[in-house]
Design a protein around this motif. Structure first.
Motif, short mmCIF file in Angstrom:
data_model
loop_
_atom_site.label_atom_id
_atom_site.label_comp_id
_atom_site.label_asym_id
_atom_site.label_seq_id
_atom_site.Cartn_x
_atom_site.Cartn_y
_atom_site.Cartn_z
N GLY A 90 0.84 -1.19 0.00
CA GLY A 90 0.00 0.00 0.00
C GLY A 90 0.88 1.24 0.00
O GLY A 90 1.91 1.28 0.68
N ARG A 141 -7.16 -1.36 4.46
CA ARG A 141 -6.90 -0.07 5.10
C ARG A 141 -8.14 0.37 5.86
O ARG A 141 -9.27 0.20 5.38
CB ARG A 141 -6.56 1.00 4.05
N ARG A 187 8.17 -10.86 6.14
CA ARG A 187 8.99 -9.68 6.45
C ARG A 187 10.33 -9.75 5.71
O ARG A 187 10.79 -8.75 5.16
CB ARG A 187 9.22 -9.56 7.96
#
Ligand code: 8YV
Length: 320
Positions: free
Chosen positions: A80, A240, A296
């Motif tokens: 995003g 979001r 990650r």
């Protein structure tokens, strides 16, 4: 031979990412992991060639206008990019990249956790056992909503939406979706396309949001749209917070229109919305959709791949 480019890593990324960054860049790393004000970001931009930020660093129009010309690239550690004013950054000649693909499974996995947890009353059940107040059992006790075989509506059939659909097929769900454009047939794998979101909402016993936050999608799930859902629908948001009108969702939970919600994203982050806490049927997590060891590392490596390409004079794979 020119020295290594100077890179500011704004947050504490995975160990493997930091090791590679230190090897290949003159890296300034925020090991303390604190947040940065606009002034700090602007001041740092004069000292570095590149920034590798998270969605916690805001590159607004005002920040973009004041960035030092030394800064050439912002290689985001996120898919995003609503924390970046892309237009304003491009006008400053700054290259911007993100990290698509690598977080799709982790995020879809978390969406599934939220969906199951919301539908099967995980918050209530966990609290009861944990607090030693489980002193009763009956066939009519803690009855939830079954997920298997139900209709799932997906808003935004990009990479994460498609990963969600794939997982949902394992639960024999009937998949419906709304997207800016229809997927090629072979990528739909039986999912039914809806040309408008209201048509999708009408058939969504479970609704999962997977679209980016843009001025067009802000508040896309508002009071009117919540009313369009079937009674007792379950809402899941791993995208979001800005996509949901939180006051409208709270009203729909209060009225009983919505059966439950699973939320990983909130309008205010960090922190969330304390008003949701009064609802046992809201299962909440603190924006950890992509927070797995594997993902990650993959996000950090993807951001570094983009930087490596840029400094080798090539087009970064994820240039926006
Ligand atoms: C990250 C996210 O946790 O990629 C995104 O857009 O919201 C999350 O995956 C976060 O942005 C890490 O920087």
């Amino acid at each position: 031979m020119p020295g290594k480019p100077t890179l500011w890593i704004t947050r504490k990324l995975s160990d493997k990412t930091l090791e590679r960054a230190v090897r290949d860049y003159d890296a300034i790393i925020n090991y303390e992991d604190g947040l940065h004000s606009a002034d700090e970001i602007i001041a740092m931009s004069a000292k570095v060639d590149a920034i590798l930020p998270c969605h916690s660093e805001l590159f607004t129009e005002e920040v973009a206008a004041r960035l030092d010309p030394r800064l050439k690239i912002i290689a985001n550690h996120s898919v995003g990019v609503d924390h970046c004013n892309l237009e304003a950054l491009r006008q400053r000649g700054i290259t911007i990249t993100n990290t698509p693909d690598v977080l799709s499974d982790a995020t879809a996995e978390l969406a599934f956790l939220l969906m199951l947890g919301a539908a099967r009353r995980a918050v209530e059940g966990d609290r009861m056992v944990r607090s030693a107040s489980w002193n009763f059992w009956s066939p009519s006790f803690m009855v939830g909503k079954q997920v298997t075989g139900q209709r799932l509506g997906i808003v935004g059939m990009g990479r994460v939406g498609q990963a969600m659909a794939k997982k949902a097929r394992g639960f024999d769900m009937e998949i419906h979706y709304f997207n800016r454009s229809r997927l090629p047939k072979e990528r739909e794998v039986g999912a039914q396309y809806h040309e408008d979101i209201d048509s999708l909402l009408r058939v969504s016993d479970f609704l999962s949001l997977h679209c980016p936050a843009t001025p067009q999608t802000k508040g896309i799930l508002n009071a009117e749209r919540l009313a369009t859902l079937p009674d007792d629908a379950v809402i899941v948001n791993t995208a979001r917070g800005a996509l949901i009108d939180e006051a409208a969702l709270i009203a729909a939970l209060k009225s009983g229109k919505i059966y439950a919600a699973g939320l990983d994203c909130f309008v205010n982050e960090p922190g969330g919305n304390p008003a949701f806490a009064e609802f046992d049927n809201v299962f909440m997590l603190p924006h950890i959709g992509s927070a797995t060891v594997e993902t990650r590392d993959a996000m950090g490596f993807r951001a570094l791949d983009n930087l490596d390409a840029f400094f080798a004079g090539k087009a970064p794979r994820d240039k926006l």
